[in-house]
Design a protein around this motif. Structure first.
Motif, PDB file in Angstrom:
ATOM      1  N   MET A 161       0.825  -1.201   0.000  1.00 12.05           N
ATOM      2  CA  MET A 161       0.000   0.000   0.000  1.00 12.05           C
ATOM      3  C   MET A 161       0.860   1.252   0.000  1.00 12.05           C
ATOM      4  O   MET A 161       2.020   1.228   0.337  1.00 12.05           O
ATOM      5  N   MET A 162       0.232   2.359  -0.382  1.00 12.84           N
ATOM      6  CA  MET A 162       0.996   3.581  -0.608  1.00 12.84           C
ATOM      7  C   MET A 162       1.608   4.138   0.659  1.00 12.84           C
ATOM      8  O   MET A 162       2.508   4.961   0.599  1.00 12.84           O
ATOM      9  N   ASP A 163       1.153   3.689   1.829  1.00 11.32           N
ATOM     10  CA  ASP A 163       1.750   4.234   3.051  1.00 11.32           C
ATOM     11  C   ASP A 163       2.331   3.155   3.936  1.00 11.32           C
ATOM     12  O   ASP A 163       2.783   3.430   5.037  1.00 11.32           O
ATOM     13  N   GLY A 164       2.292   1.908   3.493  1.00 12.41           N
ATOM     14  CA  GLY A 164       2.855   0.836   4.288  1.00 12.41           C
ATOM     15  C   GLY A 164       1.987   0.425   5.460  1.00 12.41           C
ATOM     16  O   GLY A 164       2.417  -0.310   6.331  1.00 12.41           O
ATOM     17  N   SER A 165       0.741   0.878   5.504  1.00 14.00           N
ATOM     18  CA  SER A 165      -0.151   0.526   6.611  1.00 14.00           C
ATOM     19  C   SER A 165      -1.267  -0.366   6.098  1.00 14.00           C
ATOM     20  O   SER A 165      -1.364  -0.669   4.917  1.00 14.00           O
ATOM     21  N   ASP A 166      -2.138  -0.770   7.010  1.00 12.71           N
ATOM     22  CA  ASP A 166      -3.275  -1.601   6.633  1.00 12.71           C
ATOM     23  C   ASP A 166      -4.565  -0.799   6.550  1.00 12.71           C
ATOM     24  O   ASP A 166      -5.651  -1.376   6.498  1.00 12.71           O
ATOM     25  N   ILE A 167      -4.483   0.531   6.544  1.00 15.09           N
ATOM     26  CA  ILE A 167      -5.679   1.359   6.462  1.00 15.09           C
ATOM     27  C   ILE A 167      -6.207   1.325   5.032  1.00 15.09           C
ATOM     28  O   ILE A 167      -5.449   1.542   4.082  1.00 15.09           O
ATOM     29  N   PRO A 168      -7.499   1.049   4.828  1.00 16.05           N
ATOM     30  CA  PRO A 168      -8.055   1.110   3.472  1.00 16.05           C
ATOM     31  C   PRO A 168      -7.818   2.484   2.856  1.00 16.05           C
ATOM     32  O   PRO A 168      -7.800   3.509   3.560  1.00 16.05           O
ATOM     33  N   LEU A 169      -7.649   2.515   1.548  1.00 14.09           N
ATOM     34  CA  LEU A 169      -7.258   3.754   0.880  1.00 14.09           C
ATOM     35  C   LEU A 169      -8.241   4.890   1.142  1.00 14.09           C
ATOM     36  O   LEU A 169      -7.834   6.022   1.411  1.00 14.09           O
ATOM     37  N   GLU A 170      -9.523   4.615   1.054  1.00 15.30           N
ATOM     38  CA  GLU A 170     -10.515   5.681   1.243  1.00 15.30           C
ATOM     39  C   GLU A 170     -10.399   6.298   2.640  1.00 15.30           C
ATOM     40  O   GLU A 170     -10.442   7.525   2.807  1.00 15.30           O
ATOM     41  N   GLU A 171     -10.215   5.448   3.635  1.00 23.05           N
ATOM     42  CA  GLU A 171     -10.058   5.948   5.003  1.00 23.05           C
ATOM     43  C   GLU A 171      -8.746   6.724   5.150  1.00 23.05           C
ATOM     44  O   GLU A 171      -8.699   7.795   5.781  1.00 23.05           O
ATOM     45  N   LEU A 172      -7.682   6.185   4.544  1.00 19.11           N
ATOM     46  CA  LEU A 172      -6.386   6.861   4.602  1.00 19.11           C
ATOM     47  C   LEU A 172      -6.472   8.254   3.986  1.00 19.11           C
ATOM     48  O   LEU A 172      -5.973   9.233   4.551  1.00 19.11           O
ATOM     49  N   LEU A 173      -7.120   8.350   2.825  1.00 19.29           N
ATOM     50  CA  LEU A 173      -7.226   9.645   2.159  1.00 19.29           C
ATOM     51  C   LEU A 173      -8.058  10.628   2.973  1.00 19.29           C
ATOM     52  O   LEU A 173      -7.806  11.839   2.927  1.00 19.29           O
ATOM     53  N   GLY A 174      -9.017  10.133   3.722  1.00 19.64           N
ATOM     54  CA  GLY A 174      -9.763  11.012   4.622  1.00 19.64           C
ATOM     55  C   GLY A 174      -8.864  11.618   5.689  1.00 19.64           C
ATOM     56  O   GLY A 174      -8.918  12.825   5.959  1.00 19.64           O
ATOM     57  N   HIS A 175      -8.004  10.782   6.275  1.00 21.93           N
ATOM     58  CA  HIS A 175      -7.045  11.284   7.268  1.00 21.93           C
ATOM     59  C   HIS A 175      -6.071  12.285   6.630  1.00 21.93           C
ATOM     60  O   HIS A 175      -5.758  13.330   7.217  1.00 21.93           O
ATOM     61  N   LEU A 176      -5.579  11.950   5.425  1.00 24.13           N
ATOM     62  CA  LEU A 176      -4.615  12.821   4.771  1.00 24.13           C
ATOM     63  C   LEU A 176      -5.239  14.148   4.358  1.00 24.13           C
ATOM     64  O   LEU A 176      -4.581  15.195   4.385  1.00 24.13           O
ATOM     65  N   ASN A 177      -6.500  14.126   3.964  1.00 21.27           N
ATOM     66  CA  ASN A 177      -7.185  15.368   3.606  1.00 21.27           C
ATOM     67  C   ASN A 177      -7.262  16.307   4.806  1.00 21.27           C
ATOM     68  O   ASN A 177      -6.998  17.514   4.692  1.00 21.27           O
ATOM     69  N   GLY A 178      -7.586  15.735   5.965  1.00 23.01           N
ATOM     70  CA  GLY A 178      -7.597  16.552   7.175  1.00 23.01           C
ATOM     71  C   GLY A 178      -6.216  17.078   7.509  1.00 23.01           C
ATOM     72  O   GLY A 178      -6.053  18.259   7.873  1.00 23.01           O
ATOM     73  N   LEU A 179      -5.207  16.224   7.372  1.00 17.79           N
ATOM     74  CA  LEU A 179      -3.832  16.631   7.639  1.00 17.79           C
ATOM     75  C   LEU A 179      -3.414  17.763   6.713  1.00 17.79           C
ATOM     76  O   LEU A 179      -2.841  18.777   7.155  1.00 17.79           O
ATOM     77  N   ALA A 180      -3.692  17.620   5.408  1.00 18.72           N
ATOM     78  CA  ALA A 180      -3.270  18.622   4.429  1.00 18.72           C
ATOM     79  C   ALA A 180      -3.876  19.983   4.742  1.00 18.72           C
ATOM     80  O   ALA A 180      -3.185  21.013   4.704  1.00 18.72           O
ATOM     81  N   ASN A 181      -5.156  20.007   5.046  1.00 18.91           N
ATOM     82  CA  ASN A 181      -5.806  21.295   5.311  1.00 18.91           C
ATOM     83  C   ASN A 181      -5.375  21.898   6.646  1.00 18.91           C
ATOM     84  O   ASN A 181      -5.137  23.105   6.735  1.00 18.91           O
ATOM     85  N   ASP A 182      -5.226  21.057   7.667  1.00 16.52           N
ATOM     86  CA  ASP A 182      -4.777  21.575   8.966  1.00 16.52           C
ATOM     87  C   ASP A 182      -3.341  22.091   8.890  1.00 16.52           C
ATOM     88  O   ASP A 182      -2.974  23.041   9.587  1.00 16.52           O
ATOM     89  N   ALA A 183      -2.519  21.477   8.019  1.00 18.15           N
ATOM     90  CA  ALA A 183      -1.096  21.821   7.949  1.00 18.15           C
ATOM     91  C   ALA A 183      -0.825  23.128   7.211  1.00 18.15           C
ATOM     92  O   ALA A 183       0.295  23.649   7.278  1.00 18.15           O
ATOM     93  N   LEU A 184      -1.802  23.662   6.509  1.00 23.82           N
ATOM     94  CA  LEU A 184      -1.561  24.886   5.736  1.00 23.82           C
ATOM     95  C   LEU A 184      -1.138  26.050   6.629  1.00 23.82           C
ATOM     96  O   LEU A 184      -0.455  26.971   6.171  1.00 23.82           O
ATOM     97  N   SER A 185      -1.495  25.979   7.892  1.00 24.51           N
ATOM     98  CA  SER A 185      -1.090  27.042   8.823  1.00 24.51           C
ATOM     99  C   SER A 185       0.416  27.033   9.093  1.00 24.51           C
ATOM    100  O   SER A 185       0.947  27.998   9.666  1.00 24.51           O
ATOM    101  N   LEU A 186       1.109  25.965   8.672  1.00 27.03           N
ATOM    102  CA  LEU A 186       2.562  25.910   8.850  1.00 27.03           C
ATOM    103  C   LEU A 186       3.294  26.854   7.900  1.00 27.03           C
ATOM    104  O   LEU A 186       4.484  27.116   8.078  1.00 27.03           O
ATOM    105  N   TRP A 187       2.608  27.329   6.875  1.00 27.74           N
ATOM    106  CA  TRP A 187       3.175  28.303   5.939  1.00 27.74           C
ATOM    107  C   TRP A 187       2.407  29.619   6.049  1.00 27.74           C
ATOM    108  O   TRP A 187       1.254  29.641   6.495  1.00 27.74           O
TER     109      TRP A 187
END
Length: 335
Positions: free
Chosen positions: A1-27
């Motif tokens: 899998m693209m991240d080396g975990s056992d999280i289904p892709l749809e669930e993983l992308l949900g987590h990553l979407n939250g991460l991406a938007n929350d992280a924008l404050s770092l710039w």
């Protein structure tokens, strides 16, 4: 899998979407900036937009694919290629903490992710369905300029990047997994591909790793990673850059279309462009097809290890059988 975990892709992308938007404050981005997923491969890539016209591209790195130091070395080569006029490369934003590489963790993900925010690059990738021989000639010249630079560039120490050699594809711990685990590798297909692997190993052991053949390469210099507009051509996506054979950059240029009947014309155009910058010896010319097969075997493994993502799923049907057919034809015509 693209991240080396056992999280289904749809669930993983949900987590990553939250991460991406929350992280924008770092710039230091305009108010109202938001991130929208545009590509999933090794990494998750987001288009960042904000009121007033701001656009940038956020790369959220796959878990465990690169270390922070490896990403620093990638950015160092991008900087050097751009600064020395070798090829136009994308710029990137510095975070509020002064670093171009940010790190953050999202609820639901086991480890933090590295992120880089790149400047948005105008232009379109060349249309691969039309007459693109001239584009491959341009691609060959760009590859040669990058290779000439790699041979003379004083790399930052310690220099850490992926390696694209026989061991990376066929070794005990292959970067993209074992081709034998890919879909549709039947006993008949496997028998041919075992022979293909043995032949590749022998030919490249004889070819060797002299520094004028094997050095720092882009390793994914496809037409899709060229963006062209009226101001010129830009080379993007250095995520796979690392140590490898120079001729592998042509093999990467025809990724997934190795069975296209236009490949001989593309190869001739690429060589013509390359040799307009840097001559190629007979040994290099003789092994280009070996690198095409090395890359094709790596892509077969990639499909197997990334099968939850949409692109590998779309490519999987018939890919192993076609790889075996291409491999048999290559062995039949090899001296």
């Amino acid at each position: 899998m693209m991240d080396g975990s056992d999280i289904p892709l749809e669930e993983l992308l949900g987590h990553l979407n939250g991460l991406a938007n929350d992280a924008l404050s770092l710039w230091d981005l305009p108010a109202g900036a938001s991130a929208r997923l545009i590509n999933v491969s090794e990494n998750a890539t987001y288009l960042v937009e904000a009121p007033g016209g701001h656009r940038s591209v956020l790369r959220v790195h796959r878990e465990g694919y690169h270390t922070r130091r490896a990403i620093e070395c990638e950015l160092a080569w991008i900087d050097a290629l751009g600064a020395e006029g070798v090829v136009t490369t994308p710029g990137y934003f510095i975070g509020r903490d002064g670093s171009p590489i940010q790190e953050a963790k999202a609820p639901g993900l086991s480890v933090p992710r590295f992120m880089v925010l790149f400047q948005f690059v105008e232009g379109e990738a060349p249309d691969e369905s039309g007459d693109i021989g001239d584009r491959f000639e341009q691609l060959g010249a760009i590859a040669a300029r990058c290779h000439v630079h790699a041979m003379s560039w004083t790399k930052p120490e310690p220099f850490e990047r992926l390696t694209w050699d026989v061991d990376a594809v066929f070794g005990a711990n292959p970067t993209w997994g074992n081709w034998r685990d890919a879909p549709e590798v039947t006993p008949e297909v496997r028998a041919i591909l075992e022979e293909v692997e043995t032949t590749i190993r022998a030919r490249l052991a004889a070819y060797g790793k002299a520094p004028d053949r094997y050095n720092l390469i882009h390793a994914d210099m496809r037409l899709a990673n060229l963006l062209v507009d009226e101001t010129g051509t830009r080379l993007i996506d250095f995520d796979d850059c690392g140590h490898g054979w120079f001729m592998y950059d042509f093999a990467a240029a025809i990724s997934f279309i190795e069975d296209d009947p236009r490949i001989p014309d593309f190869k001739s155009a690429w060589i013509r462009g390359y040799q307009s910058v840097r001559p190629l010896g007979d040994a290099c010319l003789a092994e280009i097809d070996t690198f095409i097969m090395l890359r094709r075997m790596a892509l077969l493994a990639w499909i197997g290890s990334h099968i939850e993502a949409p692109e590998p799923q779309a490519l999987a049907a018939g890919f192993a059988a076609t790889t075996a057919r291409l491999g048999q034809e290559w062995m039949d015509r090899s001296p």
